[in-house]
Design a protein around this motif. Structure first.
Motif, PDB file in Angstrom:
ATOM      1  N   PHE A  40       0.807  -1.215   0.000  1.00 50.69           N
ATOM      2  CA  PHE A  40       0.000   0.000   0.000  1.00 50.69           C
ATOM      3  C   PHE A  40       0.841   1.266   0.000  1.00 50.69           C
ATOM      4  CE2 PHE A  40      -2.874  -3.258   1.391  1.00 50.69           C
ATOM      5  CZ  PHE A  40      -4.096  -2.905   0.849  1.00 50.69           C
ATOM      6  N   ASN A  41       2.141   1.126  -0.260  1.00 49.71           N
ATOM      7  CA  ASN A  41       2.993   2.298  -0.447  1.00 49.71           C
ATOM      8  C   ASN A  41       2.539   2.999  -1.728  1.00 49.71           C
ATOM      9  OD1 ASN A  41       5.211   3.840  -1.584  1.00 49.71           O
ATOM     10  ND2 ASN A  41       6.524   2.919  -0.038  1.00 49.71           N
ATOM     11  N   LEU A  42       2.138   4.263  -1.635  1.00 48.50           N
ATOM     12  CA  LEU A  42       1.525   4.938  -2.776  1.00 48.50           C
ATOM     13  C   LEU A  42       2.488   5.130  -3.943  1.00 48.50           C
ATOM     14  CD1 LEU A  42      -0.683   7.613  -0.965  1.00 48.50           C
ATOM     15  CD2 LEU A  42      -1.364   5.395  -1.896  1.00 48.50           C
ATOM     16  N   LYS A  67       2.167   6.214  10.187  1.00 50.29           N
ATOM     17  CA  LYS A  67       3.250   5.621  10.966  1.00 50.29           C
ATOM     18  C   LYS A  67       3.440   4.127  10.658  1.00 50.29           C
ATOM     19  CE  LYS A  67       3.101   8.766  14.955  1.00 50.29           C
ATOM     20  NZ  LYS A  67       2.759   8.896  16.388  1.00 50.29           N
ATOM     21  N   ARG A  68       2.358   3.442  10.352  1.00 45.21           N
ATOM     22  CA  ARG A  68       2.471   1.990  10.168  1.00 45.21           C
ATOM     23  C   ARG A  68       2.764   1.581   8.731  1.00 45.21           C
ATOM     24  NH1 ARG A  68      -3.818  -0.193  10.712  1.00 45.21           N
ATOM     25  NH2 ARG A  68      -4.570   0.708   8.748  1.00 45.21           N
ATOM     26  N   THR A  69       2.428   2.429   7.753  1.00 48.91           N
ATOM     27  CA  THR A  69       2.639   2.085   6.342  1.00 48.91           C
ATOM     28  C   THR A  69       3.215   3.295   5.608  1.00 48.91           C
ATOM     29  OG1 THR A  69       0.717   0.621   6.423  1.00 48.91           O
ATOM     30  CG2 THR A  69       1.589   1.161   4.258  1.00 48.91           C
ATOM     31  N   PRO A  70       4.419   3.185   5.037  1.00 51.07           N
ATOM     32  CA  PRO A  70       5.024   4.316   4.341  1.00 51.07           C
ATOM     33  C   PRO A  70       4.172   4.829   3.181  1.00 51.07           C
ATOM     34  CG  PRO A  70       6.636   2.588   4.727  1.00 51.07           C
ATOM     35  CD  PRO A  70       5.307   2.010   5.080  1.00 51.07           C
ATOM     36  N   VAL A  71       4.296   6.111   2.904  1.00 48.58           N
ATOM     37  CA  VAL A  71       3.586   6.737   1.794  1.00 48.58           C
ATOM     38  C   VAL A  71       4.410   6.648   0.521  1.00 48.58           C
ATOM     39  CG1 VAL A  71       2.574   8.881   0.931  1.00 48.58           C
ATOM     40  CG2 VAL A  71       2.440   8.330   3.361  1.00 48.58           C
ATOM     41  N   GLY A  72       5.732   6.818   0.639  1.00 49.36           N
ATOM     42  CA  GLY A  72       6.595   6.848  -0.538  1.00 49.36           C
ATOM     43  C   GLY A  72       6.843   8.261  -1.017  1.00 49.36           C
ATOM     44  N   PHE A  73       7.424   8.404  -2.200  1.00 51.18           N
ATOM     45  CA  PHE A  73       7.755   9.683  -2.830  1.00 51.18           C
ATOM     46  C   PHE A  73       8.701  10.526  -1.984  1.00 51.18           C
ATOM     47  CE2 PHE A  73       3.300   8.725  -4.070  1.00 51.18           C
ATOM     48  CZ  PHE A  73       3.486   8.533  -5.425  1.00 51.18           C
ATOM     49  N   GLY A  74       9.381   9.926  -1.004  1.00 51.82           N
ATOM     50  CA  GLY A  74      10.249  10.679  -0.119  1.00 51.82           C
ATOM     51  C   GLY A  74       9.492  11.501   0.914  1.00 51.82           C
ATOM     52  N   LEU A  75       8.175  11.303   1.002  1.00 50.84           N
ATOM     53  CA  LEU A  75       7.349  12.125   1.884  1.00 50.84           C
ATOM     54  C   LEU A  75       7.453  11.716   3.349  1.00 50.84           C
ATOM     55  CD1 LEU A  75       4.117  12.406  -0.307  1.00 50.84           C
ATOM     56  CD2 LEU A  75       5.901  14.129   0.035  1.00 50.84           C
ATOM     57  N   ASP A  76       7.779  10.453   3.613  1.00 47.74           N
ATOM     58  CA  ASP A  76       7.803   9.974   4.994  1.00 47.74           C
ATOM     59  C   ASP A  76       8.821  10.733   5.846  1.00 47.74           C
ATOM     60  OD1 ASP A  76       5.937   7.484   4.822  1.00 47.74           O
ATOM     61  OD2 ASP A  76       7.255   7.337   3.089  1.00 47.74           O
ATOM     62  N   ARG A  77       9.909  11.153   5.222  1.00 48.71           N
ATOM     63  CA  ARG A  77      10.938  11.906   5.955  1.00 48.71           C
ATOM     64  C   ARG A  77      10.481  13.327   6.263  1.00 48.71           C
ATOM     65  NH1 ARG A  77      13.869   9.253   1.914  1.00 48.71           N
ATOM     66  NH2 ARG A  77      13.940  11.147   0.662  1.00 48.71           N
ATOM     67  N   GLN A  78       9.432  13.785   5.592  1.00 53.69           N
ATOM     68  CA  GLN A  78       8.970  15.161   5.771  1.00 53.69           C
ATOM     69  C   GLN A  78       7.910  15.296   6.864  1.00 53.69           C
ATOM     70  OE1 GLN A  78       7.679  16.854   2.027  1.00 53.69           O
ATOM     71  NE2 GLN A  78       9.265  15.771   0.872  1.00 53.69           N
ATOM     72  N   ILE A  79       7.399  14.171   7.358  1.00 56.49           N
ATOM     73  CA  ILE A  79       6.263  14.225   8.283  1.00 56.49           C
ATOM     74  C   ILE A  79       6.698  14.639   9.687  1.00 56.49           C
ATOM     75  CG2 ILE A  79       4.381  12.930   9.327  1.00 56.49           C
ATOM     76  CD1 ILE A  79       4.473  11.057   6.901  1.00 56.49           C
ATOM     77  N   ASN A  80       6.086  15.681  10.179  1.00 57.67           N
ATOM     78  CA  ASN A  80       6.220  16.098  11.577  1.00 57.67           C
ATOM     79  C   ASN A  80       4.876  15.806  12.242  1.00 57.67           C
ATOM     80  OD1 ASN A  80       6.395  17.330  14.045  1.00 57.67           O
ATOM     81  ND2 ASN A  80       7.096  19.316  13.274  1.00 57.67           N
ATOM     82  N   TYR A  81       4.839  14.775  13.055  1.00 59.41           N
ATOM     83  CA  TYR A  81       3.565  14.331  13.618  1.00 59.41           C
ATOM     84  C   TYR A  81       2.986  15.297  14.656  1.00 59.41           C
ATOM     85  CZ  TYR A  81       4.201   9.935  11.169  1.00 59.41           C
ATOM     86  OH  TYR A  81       4.361   8.978  10.188  1.00 59.41           O
ATOM     87  N   GLY A  84      -2.816  -2.604   8.339  1.00 60.99           N
ATOM     88  CA  GLY A  84      -1.974  -1.799   7.468  1.00 60.99           C
ATOM     89  C   GLY A  84      -1.470  -2.600   6.288  1.00 60.99           C
ATOM     90  N   GLY A  85      -0.410  -2.125   5.655  1.00 67.57           N
ATOM     91  CA  GLY A  85       0.103  -2.773   4.451  1.00 67.57           C
ATOM     92  C   GLY A  85       1.553  -3.157   4.569  1.00 67.57           C
ATOM     93  N   VAL A  86       2.120  -3.540   3.442  1.00 69.24           N
ATOM     94  CA  VAL A  86       3.518  -3.951   3.379  1.00 69.24           C
ATOM     95  C   VAL A  86       4.412  -2.767   3.720  1.00 69.24           C
ATOM     96  CG1 VAL A  86       5.326  -4.768   1.840  1.00 69.24           C
ATOM     97  CG2 VAL A  86       3.033  -5.738   1.686  1.00 69.24           C
ATOM     98  N   HIS A  87       5.428  -3.006   4.533  1.00 66.33           N
ATOM     99  CA  HIS A  87       6.286  -1.917   5.019  1.00 66.33           C
ATOM    100  C   HIS A  87       7.491  -1.712   4.098  1.00 66.33           C
ATOM    101  CE1 HIS A  87       4.327  -1.315   9.011  1.00 66.33           C
ATOM    102  NE2 HIS A  87       3.785  -2.446   8.621  1.00 66.33           N
ATOM    103  N   ASN A  88       7.224  -1.178   2.931  1.00 70.48           N
ATOM    104  CA  ASN A  88       8.286  -0.867   1.979  1.00 70.48           C
ATOM    105  C   ASN A  88       8.352   0.643   1.784  1.00 70.48           C
ATOM    106  OD1 ASN A  88       8.743  -3.517   1.632  1.00 70.48           O
ATOM    107  ND2 ASN A  88       7.870  -3.678  -0.402  1.00 70.48           N
ATOM    108  N   THR A  89       9.567   1.151   1.649  1.00 68.79           N
ATOM    109  CA  THR A  89       9.707   2.602   1.473  1.00 68.79           C
ATOM    110  C   THR A  89      10.089   3.005   0.061  1.00 68.79           C
ATOM    111  OG1 THR A  89      12.025   2.405   2.177  1.00 68.79           O
ATOM    112  CG2 THR A  89      10.396   2.955   3.862  1.00 68.79           C
ATOM    113  N   ARG A  90      10.710   2.093  -0.698  1.00 68.49           N
ATOM    114  CA  ARG A  90      11.160   2.493  -2.017  1.00 68.49           C
ATOM    115  C   ARG A  90      10.583   1.647  -3.132  1.00 68.49           C
ATOM    116  NH1 ARG A  90      17.333   2.643  -4.297  1.00 68.49           N
ATOM    117  NH2 ARG A  90      16.934   3.981  -6.082  1.00 68.49           N
ATOM    118  N   GLU A  91      10.630   0.347  -3.012  1.00 69.82           N
ATOM    119  CA  GLU A  91      10.075  -0.517  -4.021  1.00 69.82           C
ATOM    120  C   GLU A  91       9.557  -1.788  -3.372  1.00 69.82           C
ATOM    121  OE1 GLU A  91      14.013  -1.339  -3.110  1.00 69.82           O
ATOM    122  OE2 GLU A  91      13.619   0.240  -4.552  1.00 69.82           O
TER     123      GLU A  91
END
Length: 381
Positions: free
Chosen positions: A182-184, A216-230, A370-377
């Motif tokens: 479910f990584n977008l 928090k449980r499933t990455p979004v991708g596009f490099g956006l996860d590093r930008q999140i300030n919860y 949630g979904g598969v915990h992948n950040t890039r591919e």
């Protein structure tokens, strides 16, 4: 009988394992690499990088399996395929070369190779028959992946012809299921739509705690996860907007890639697993050759749906009340991808899961775990 599922933590591999366990198989082995293996007592897990020839050979020499399911692959949607071209062709070629060679070298009784409907030409007649392979140009956005999968089909054929092996292939249509990615950035369209509409519904409800939990449980991708300030709700809303989910005045809008006018066929992963086990038990290479000179059959439902209609269906299941808009600067991909499934139907197998019911099941599962915990591919290992 000792069974080996290569790619046991992926969408298809996991479904095959569950089917084998359900049937009472007690000597099931499976490979994993980057993801955590499934918690099933009757399965023995082996951490192996199947792209490495020596590692793959050591696994086969140790196990000496009788039946092998080749479900390991690097997979993804249009964006992932078009971005990581070298990785997609290299990894999938390496996996196929290593496993098929080892299956012959260590005298595996039978191998089933998982392919993809993207092997067919972009403008192939519809529905696509097995004999349309290599009759035209491929869809450019997934050509590297398709070439690797076509090569695997030919490996199966030529090993059968030269060495007398009992290898077969199946070409499934677009898949979805409970263990999907479910990584977008790297997911396929159906999983991405479920996630987008779910997040949009939470935004519509003003449920920021629910959004934070999902992010928090499933990455979004596009490099956006590093930008999140919860701690900053405006930051979270900005990240959602970059992912195609935005709030405009009193409404929430979900942006979809392309026109939505293309058609796709979708097969539930558990149905594909059922087909794979059925073929392994009942159809040998000699039988498969009578169906296709390249020893493969299509696996699908024989029905397709316009992406716009799919989006409306998922919107209804999720309960999102906002709007949908389209980003026409993004590609649609192949206009239509409907498989002719008459040959697999002829040997006694048909898909059983209704699309609406399948999506409902996947949505419920996603909300829970949630979904598969992948950040890039997505590496279905």
């Amino acid at each position: 009988m000792k069974l080996l599922v290569c790619g046991g933590t992926g969408l298809v591999g996991g479904a095959i394992i569950r089917k084998l366990v359900e049937k009472g198989c007690t000597d099931v082995h499976a490979t994993y690499f980057s993801k955590q293996p499934l918690n099933l007592r009757s399965v023995t897990w082996h951490k192996v990088d199947l792209r490495r020839q020596q590692d793959t050979q050591e696994l086969f020499e140790k196990l000496r399996p009788k039946h092998v399911y080749l479900a390991a692959a690097r997979v993804g949607g249009i964006l992932a395929n078009n971005t990581y071209k070298a990785q997609f062709i290299y990894d999938n070629l390496a996996i196929a070369l290593n496993i098929i060679e080892c299956a012959w070298r260590f005298k595996v009784d039978k191998l089933l190779n998982l392919g993809s409907s993207c092997i067919y030409p972009k403008h192939a007649p519809q529905p696509m028959k097995e004999e349309y392979l290599l009759t035209g140009s491929l869809e450019p956005t997934n050509e590297p992946y398709a070439i690797a999968k076509i090569s695997a089909i030919k490996l199966v054929r030529y090993y059968n012809e030269q060495y007398g092996t009992n290898f077969i292939s199946v070409m499934p249509t677009n898949l979805y299921g409970p263990n999907d990615n479910f990584n977008l950035e790297t997911s396929h369209v159906l999983a991405a739509l479920i996630r987008k509409f779910y997040l949009a519904k939470l935004l519509e409800q003003g449920n920021m705690d629910g959004i934070k939990k999902d992010l928090k449980r499933t990455p979004v991708g596009f490099g956006l996860d590093r930008q999140i300030n919860y701690d900053d709700e405006n930051c979270i809303i900005s990240v959602l907007e970059k992912a195609g989910i935005k709030r405009s005045k009193d409404r929430v809008i979900v942006t979809l890639w392309g026109s939505g006018e293309v058609y796709r066929e979708f097969l539930y992963s558990e149905d594909l697993a059922d087909a794979c086990v059925y073929l392994m038990e009942k159809v040998d290479a000699d039988d498969m050759k009578k169906l296709s000179s390249d020893y493969f059959v299509n696996v699908g439902t024989g029905k397709d749906i316009k992406i716009n209609d799919l989006a409306k269906m998922i919107k209804e299941i999720v309960g999102f009340e906002g709007e949908i808009e389209h980003d026409l600067t993004k590609p649609d991909g192949t206009p239509r991808k409907l498989l002719d499934v008459s040959k697999i139907n002829a040997v006694g197998w048909r898909a059983r899961t209704d699309l609406y019911e399948g999506i409902e099941t996947v949505y419920r599962t996603y909300r829970q775990v949630g979904g598969v915990h992948n950040t890039r591919e997505s590496f279905t290992d």
